[in-house]
Write an enzyme that holds these catalytic residues in place. Sequence first.
Site, mmCIF file in Angstrom:
data_model
loop_
_atom_site.group_PDB
_atom_site.id
_atom_site.type_symbol
_atom_site.label_atom_id
_atom_site.label_comp_id
_atom_site.label_asym_id
_atom_site.label_seq_id
_atom_site.Cartn_x
_atom_site.Cartn_y
_atom_site.Cartn_z
ATOM 1 N N LYS A 19 21.635 66.257 52.405
ATOM 2 C CA LYS A 19 21.255 67.329 51.475
ATOM 3 C C LYS A 19 20.203 66.831 50.474
ATOM 4 C CE LYS A 19 25.523 67.958 50.026
ATOM 5 N NZ LYS A 19 26.278 67.016 50.880
ATOM 6 N N ARG A 93 30.987 74.517 46.479
ATOM 7 C CA ARG A 93 31.701 73.901 47.601
ATOM 8 C C ARG A 93 33.165 74.299 47.686
ATOM 9 N NH1 ARG A 93 29.044 68.584 46.710
ATOM 10 N NH2 ARG A 93 30.507 67.114 47.532
ATOM 11 N N ARG A 127 23.641 53.345 51.600
ATOM 12 C CA ARG A 127 22.856 54.154 50.649
ATOM 13 C C ARG A 127 22.660 53.445 49.308
ATOM 14 N NH1 ARG A 127 24.465 60.198 49.393
ATOM 15 N NH2 ARG A 127 26.528 59.315 49.008
ATOM 16 N N ARG A 160 26.652 54.005 44.886
ATOM 17 C CA ARG A 160 27.627 54.917 44.302
ATOM 18 C C ARG A 160 29.045 54.402 44.475
ATOM 19 N NH1 ARG A 160 25.848 60.910 46.164
ATOM 20 N NH2 ARG A 160 28.114 61.057 46.309
ATOM 21 N N ARG A 171 36.467 62.171 50.969
ATOM 22 C CA ARG A 171 35.456 63.203 50.704
ATOM 23 C C ARG A 171 35.261 64.088 51.939
ATOM 24 N NH1 ARG A 171 30.772 59.437 49.103
ATOM 25 N NH2 ARG A 171 29.489 61.314 49.197
HETATM 26 P P1 G5P Z 1 27.612 64.877 45.828
HETATM 27 O O1 G5P Z 1 26.761 63.955 45.071
HETATM 28 O O2 G5P Z 1 27.170 66.251 46.056
HETATM 29 P P2 G5P Z 1 28.152 64.719 48.648
HETATM 30 O O3 G5P Z 1 29.335 63.940 49.050
HETATM 31 O O4 G5P Z 1 28.205 66.160 48.871
HETATM 32 O O5 G5P Z 1 27.930 64.176 47.186
HETATM 33 P P3 G5P Z 1 26.029 63.134 49.273
HETATM 34 O O6 G5P Z 1 26.931 61.951 49.497
HETATM 35 O O7 G5P Z 1 25.171 63.155 48.051
HETATM 36 O O8 G5P Z 1 26.848 64.414 49.361
HETATM 37 P P4 G5P Z 1 23.841 64.067 50.895
HETATM 38 O O9 G5P Z 1 23.091 64.413 49.661
HETATM 39 O O10 G5P Z 1 24.202 65.156 51.838
HETATM 40 O O11 G5P Z 1 25.146 63.233 50.596
HETATM 41 O O12 G5P Z 1 23.060 62.992 51.748
HETATM 42 P P5 G5P Z 1 21.818 62.021 51.356
HETATM 43 O O13 G5P Z 1 22.107 61.269 50.112
HETATM 44 O O14 G5P Z 1 20.543 62.762 51.488
HETATM 45 O O15 G5P Z 1 21.906 61.026 52.625
HETATM 46 C C1 G5P Z 1 22.981 60.103 52.742
HETATM 47 C C2 G5P Z 1 22.425 58.715 53.175
HETATM 48 O O16 G5P Z 1 21.943 58.825 54.514
HETATM 49 C C3 G5P Z 1 21.220 58.230 52.343
HETATM 50 O O17 G5P Z 1 21.294 56.837 52.204
HETATM 51 C C4 G5P Z 1 20.003 58.634 53.194
HETATM 52 O O18 G5P Z 1 18.872 57.808 52.943
HETATM 53 C C5 G5P Z 1 20.569 58.433 54.598
HETATM 54 N N1 G5P Z 1 19.960 59.283 55.630
HETATM 55 C C6 G5P Z 1 19.479 60.553 55.523
HETATM 56 N N2 G5P Z 1 19.023 60.977 56.710
HETATM 57 C C7 G5P Z 1 19.237 59.970 57.602
HETATM 58 C C8 G5P Z 1 18.986 59.803 59.000
HETATM 59 O O19 G5P Z 1 18.452 60.688 59.696
HETATM 60 N N3 G5P Z 1 19.359 58.634 59.566
HETATM 61 C C9 G5P Z 1 19.952 57.619 58.829
HETATM 62 N N4 G5P Z 1 20.286 56.480 59.462
HETATM 63 N N5 G5P Z 1 20.192 57.724 57.502
HETATM 64 C C10 G5P Z 1 19.843 58.887 56.915
HETATM 65 O O20 G5P Z 1 29.063 64.947 45.166
HETATM 66 C C11 G5P Z 1 29.721 63.775 44.760
HETATM 67 C C12 G5P Z 1 31.049 64.131 44.161
HETATM 68 O O21 G5P Z 1 30.837 64.942 43.002
HETATM 69 C C13 G5P Z 1 31.840 65.945 42.899
HETATM 70 C C14 G5P Z 1 32.831 65.659 44.004
HETATM 71 O O22 G5P Z 1 33.800 64.794 43.507
HETATM 72 C C15 G5P Z 1 31.967 64.946 45.064
HETATM 73 O O23 G5P Z 1 32.712 64.129 45.931
HETATM 74 N N6 G5P Z 1 31.215 67.277 43.052
HETATM 75 C C16 G5P Z 1 31.874 68.449 43.018
HETATM 76 N N7 G5P Z 1 33.186 68.735 42.845
HETATM 77 C C17 G5P Z 1 33.535 70.043 42.875
HETATM 78 N N8 G5P Z 1 32.673 71.036 43.107
HETATM 79 C C18 G5P Z 1 31.349 70.805 43.283
HETATM 80 N N9 G5P Z 1 30.474 71.823 43.506
HETATM 81 C C19 G5P Z 1 30.897 69.469 43.238
HETATM 82 N N10 G5P Z 1 29.679 68.884 43.384
HETATM 83 C C20 G5P Z 1 29.895 67.554 43.269
HETATM 84 MG MG MG Z 2 23.465 64.219 47.537
#
Ligand code: G5P
Ligand code: MG
Length: 227
Positions: A19, A93, A127, A160, A171
Amino acid sequence: MGARMLFRAVIMGPPGSGKGTISNRIIKHFALKHLSSGDLLRLNIQGETEIGGVAKSYIDQGQLVPDDVITQLILQEIGGMRQNYWLLDGFPRTVPQAEALDKAHKIDSVIDLNVPFQTIRERLTARWIHPGSGRVYNTEFNPPKVLGIDDVTGEPLSQREDDKPETVIKRLKAYEALTKPVLEYYQNKGVLKTFSGTETNQIWPHVHAFLCTKLPDVSQEETAGLR
Ligand code: G5P
Ligand code: MG
């Protein structure tokens, strides 16, 4: 971009589905304001605010923070924005969050990144993030130019707390139980667009093409110095 323009989008997908990575590409091409709930919570934790204090214990446990806390935070943030064209990342979410958002703002498009859980688990331990901007790196996929240093500011990168393997599993479980029903909610509203794949570079051209049907791509104009 005209002041009257209105475009309100949400990007969804399990933890680590890309995302943040795809949002960064979107904002380079389209005039949308990116708002990540996770980044906002982490800034509150860093700044030791009251909300940060509440959120930290949930986040570190891999649990969602309570609906009322996050909903108030995000709606307040949207209310403070001058623009009416934005991309929410990580919110809503749960179904109650989606309903609360709906009461305040009608959502035009929901981009759903459908990436298999197995792919995701491997990504998160590699990451690194720049906490100030939310820029995301990965030691395998998109490493910074200098290991441990942000490309733009030269500031140090960090990992993180919630990217530990056991927390990642929690998660993913929370996503399955609480966030998947939100996809159905938006499907029923006719605004859900799902993109499936295992690589961001495969998914991105499809997201780009989809958004081109809704918004002008401003990246060419920017390069040509037309804006
Ligand atoms: P976050 O911060 O919203 P998540 O768990 O939803 O966290 P996250 O972990 O931030 O989502 P993302 O943004 O979907 O993941 O993914 P990203 O960071 O872009 O990519 C992940 C990794 O993969 C990176 O290192 C990237 O470089 C790599 N990557 C990307 N594409 C590729 C690929 O094609 N190949 C490879 N090999 N690597 C790749 O929420 C965190 C916490 O906050 C709270 C909750 O506690 C949550 O757990 N929270 C909420 N709680 C309640 N309600 C809400 N609305 C909330 N929002 C946040
Ligand atoms: Mg994110």
